[in-house]
Design a protein around this motif. Structure first.
Motif, PDB file in Angstrom:
ATOM      1  N   VAL A  89      23.035  12.835   2.093  1.00  0.00           N
ATOM      2  CA  VAL A  89      22.327  13.994   2.316  1.00  0.00           C
ATOM      3  C   VAL A  89      20.843  13.543   2.105  1.00  0.00           C
ATOM      4  CG1 VAL A  89      21.790  16.181   1.190  1.00  0.00           C
ATOM      5  CG2 VAL A  89      23.911  15.658   1.571  1.00  0.00           C
ATOM      6  N   LEU A  90      20.571  12.831   1.221  1.00  0.00           N
ATOM      7  CA  LEU A  90      19.185  12.283   0.936  1.00  0.00           C
ATOM      8  C   LEU A  90      18.648  11.411   2.154  1.00  0.00           C
ATOM      9  CD1 LEU A  90      19.215  11.228  -2.736  1.00  0.00           C
ATOM     10  CD2 LEU A  90      18.000  13.113  -2.059  1.00  0.00           C
ATOM     11  N   PHE A  91      19.513  10.868   2.822  1.00  0.00           N
ATOM     12  CA  PHE A  91      19.260   9.821   4.126  1.00  0.00           C
ATOM     13  C   PHE A  91      18.827  11.065   5.227  1.00  0.00           C
ATOM     14  CE2 PHE A  91      21.103   8.888   8.306  1.00  0.00           C
ATOM     15  CZ  PHE A  91      20.290   7.914   8.351  1.00  0.00           C
ATOM     16  N   LEU A  92      19.742  12.022   5.176  1.00  0.00           N
ATOM     17  CA  LEU A  92      19.261  13.006   6.333  1.00  0.00           C
ATOM     18  C   LEU A  92      17.989  13.619   6.000  1.00  0.00           C
ATOM     19  CD1 LEU A  92      20.273  14.582   8.805  1.00  0.00           C
ATOM     20  CD2 LEU A  92      21.431  16.053   7.081  1.00  0.00           C
ATOM     21  N   SER A  93      17.815  14.172   4.703  1.00  0.00           N
ATOM     22  CA  SER A  93      16.587  14.711   4.867  1.00  0.00           C
ATOM     23  C   SER A  93      15.349  13.833   4.351  1.00  0.00           C
ATOM     24  CB  SER A  93      16.629  15.408   3.269  1.00  0.00           C
ATOM     25  OG  SER A  93      15.468  16.085   2.722  1.00  0.00           O
ATOM     26  N   VAL A  94      15.446  12.588   4.167  1.00  0.00           N
ATOM     27  CA  VAL A  94      14.294  11.914   4.077  1.00  0.00           C
ATOM     28  C   VAL A  94      14.068  11.311   5.709  1.00  0.00           C
ATOM     29  CG1 VAL A  94      13.220   9.477   3.458  1.00  0.00           C
ATOM     30  CG2 VAL A  94      14.665  10.952   1.955  1.00  0.00           C
ATOM     31  N   GLY A  95      15.022  11.084   6.418  1.00  0.00           N
ATOM     32  CA  GLY A  95      14.905  10.763   7.729  1.00  0.00           C
ATOM     33  C   GLY A  95      14.279  11.833   8.767  1.00  0.00           C
ATOM     34  N   LEU A  96      14.722  12.996   8.498  1.00  0.00           N
ATOM     35  CA  LEU A  96      13.952  14.168   9.258  1.00  0.00           C
ATOM     36  C   LEU A  96      12.431  14.312   8.897  1.00  0.00           C
ATOM     37  CD1 LEU A  96      17.003  16.786   9.340  1.00  0.00           C
ATOM     38  CD2 LEU A  96      16.157  15.458  11.548  1.00  0.00           C
ATOM     39  N   GLY A  97      12.295  14.051   7.347  1.00  0.00           N
ATOM     40  CA  GLY A  97      11.091  14.049   6.834  1.00  0.00           C
ATOM     41  C   GLY A  97       9.976  12.962   7.570  1.00  0.00           C
ATOM     42  N   LEU A  98      10.760  11.877   7.911  1.00  0.00           N
ATOM     43  CA  LEU A  98       9.991  11.061   8.528  1.00  0.00           C
ATOM     44  C   LEU A  98       9.426  11.316  10.076  1.00  0.00           C
ATOM     45  CD1 LEU A  98       8.472   8.054   8.586  1.00  0.00           C
ATOM     46  CD2 LEU A  98      10.938   7.144   9.062  1.00  0.00           C
ATOM     47  N   VAL A  99      10.446  12.049  10.461  1.00  0.00           N
ATOM     48  CA  VAL A  99      10.091  12.399  11.842  1.00  0.00           C
ATOM     49  C   VAL A  99       9.039  13.512  11.874  1.00  0.00           C
ATOM     50  CG1 VAL A  99      11.173  13.848  14.057  1.00  0.00           C
ATOM     51  CG2 VAL A  99      12.567  12.173  12.791  1.00  0.00           C
TER      52      VAL A  99
END
Length: 361
Positions: A89-99
């Motif tokens: 879940v953290l990966f998904l959130s941080v990944g989209l935050g990077l986008v």
């Protein structure tokens, strides 16, 4: 419970202390928000307000989560440390935050309210969502439970619909894209998305904690919750809740900083990830009802205008319609917060009644 409180407290503290530093830093760098020309007239004065404040939310969330585990380690609390469900879940959130960060940075560099084009933004969301979809079906625990399931669920892992792997990956992408864009549409008034996001995430703290207390000793018992790592998901949600509240201190009207796409896409990813890992994809539509309404208002506005050449609302997303109708910005924000709180309470009520219906109590 102590881990949840620590995560929320650290997330709150880091966010509320880090955000003013970001305000000063982004102001010196000239990282100011561009306002679209066709927006409400009152928003023109917000031009130049520092943006990309979502960095504070993401950092505070991650620090809060790992701080809770560090304290557990120092206290000698038994456990396996960070879990697959929470890390994904953290990966998904941080990944989209990077986008979103890339999108915000392009807006700033080009001095216009258009960052990544639609194709590039969707590709970024696609890469993160597909990676998440593939990994979230791995890492089974001792009971064979993976972080997410190929079943579409309301509040349990029951066979409402079973998705073959290719369809599941597509479903995951659509879910992630829908939630991240829904929160992004809502982020148009000072503190609106941050406040509503904090309420939704706090609701998921309760749901995840409840699932942990009623989890199955053996997998697939009908009157309990077949969720991998529910208590650790509650820690993630608590850290993110604290981070949103801390950021809201500086983002409330009149905002001294905006979360930007960095924050809104990250928060949308959190909602999508938590809904899948807690097996509440359908219930999330109720809990995040404000975000859903905002997204639907944009879809309806486009559809009606393209077919009739007339506007259904004065302006979309929906909150701008009320601004142009004469409501003060703070009035719109508070009333929409009340709507968000009502959706969260109704969602919790549905979750509780579902448990009672299966003999829980």
């Amino acid at each position: 419970m102590i881990s949840i409180l620590i995560a929320a407290s650290v997330g709150l503290g880091v966010s509320i202390l880090l955000t003013p530093y970001l305000i000063r830093f982004f102001s010196k760098q000239g990282f100011g928000q561009e306002i679209r020309e066709e927006g409400p007239e009152g928003h023109k004065s917000k031009r130049g307000t520092p943006t990309m404040g979502g960095v504070a939310i993401i950092v505070a969330m991650v620090v809060g989560y790992f701080a809770a585990h560090l304290v557990d380690y120092w206290r000698g609390v038994s456990g396996d440390g960070p879990t697959a469900s929470a890390l994904l879940v953290l990966f998904l959130s941080v990944g989209l935050g990077l986008v979103g960060f890339i999108d915000d940075f392009i807006k700033i560099r080009k001095q216009r309210n258009l960052g990544l084009n639609k194709t590039a933004k969707l590709v970024g969301q696609l890469v993160v969502a597909v990676a998440f979809a593939i990994m979230v079906l791995q890492f089974p625990d001792a009971n064979g439970l993976t972080p997410a399931s190929q079943h579409l669920s309301y509040a349990r892992d029951i066979e409402l619909i079973f998705f073959p792997l290719p369809i599941f990956i597509l479903f995951c992408y659509l879910l992630v894209s829908a939630w991240s864009n829904a929160v992004n549409f809502t982020d148009g008034l000072d503190g609106l998305a941050g406040g509503a996001g904090a309420m939704v995430l706090a609701t998921y703290v309760v749901i995840s904690f409840w699932q942990g207390r009623l989890s199955c000793v053996e997998a697939f018992q009908p009157a309990c919750y077949n969720v991998r790592d529910p208590l650790d998901l509650a820690v993630v949600a608590a850290a993110a809740t604290g981070a949103c509240i801390g950021f809201l201190w500086w983002n409330a009207a009149p905002a001294k900083i905006f979360m930007g796409d960095t924050g809104s896409l990250a928060l949308g990813g959190l909602v999508a990830g938590l809904s899948m890992t807690t097996r509440t994809e359908l219930l999330a539509i109720v809990i995040g009802g404000l975000f859903v309404v905002e997204m639907i208002s944009v879809v309806l506005q486009i559809a009606v205008f393209r077919t009739t050449r007339k506007r259904l609302f004065r302006m979309a997303p929906f909150h701008h319609h009320f601004e142009l109708a004469g409501w003060a910005e703070t009035t719109v924000i508070i009333r929409f917060w009340l709507l968000a709180a009502t959706c969260c309470m109704f969602g919790l009520g549905l979750f509780y009644s579902e448990q009672l219906g299966l003999g829980g109590g």
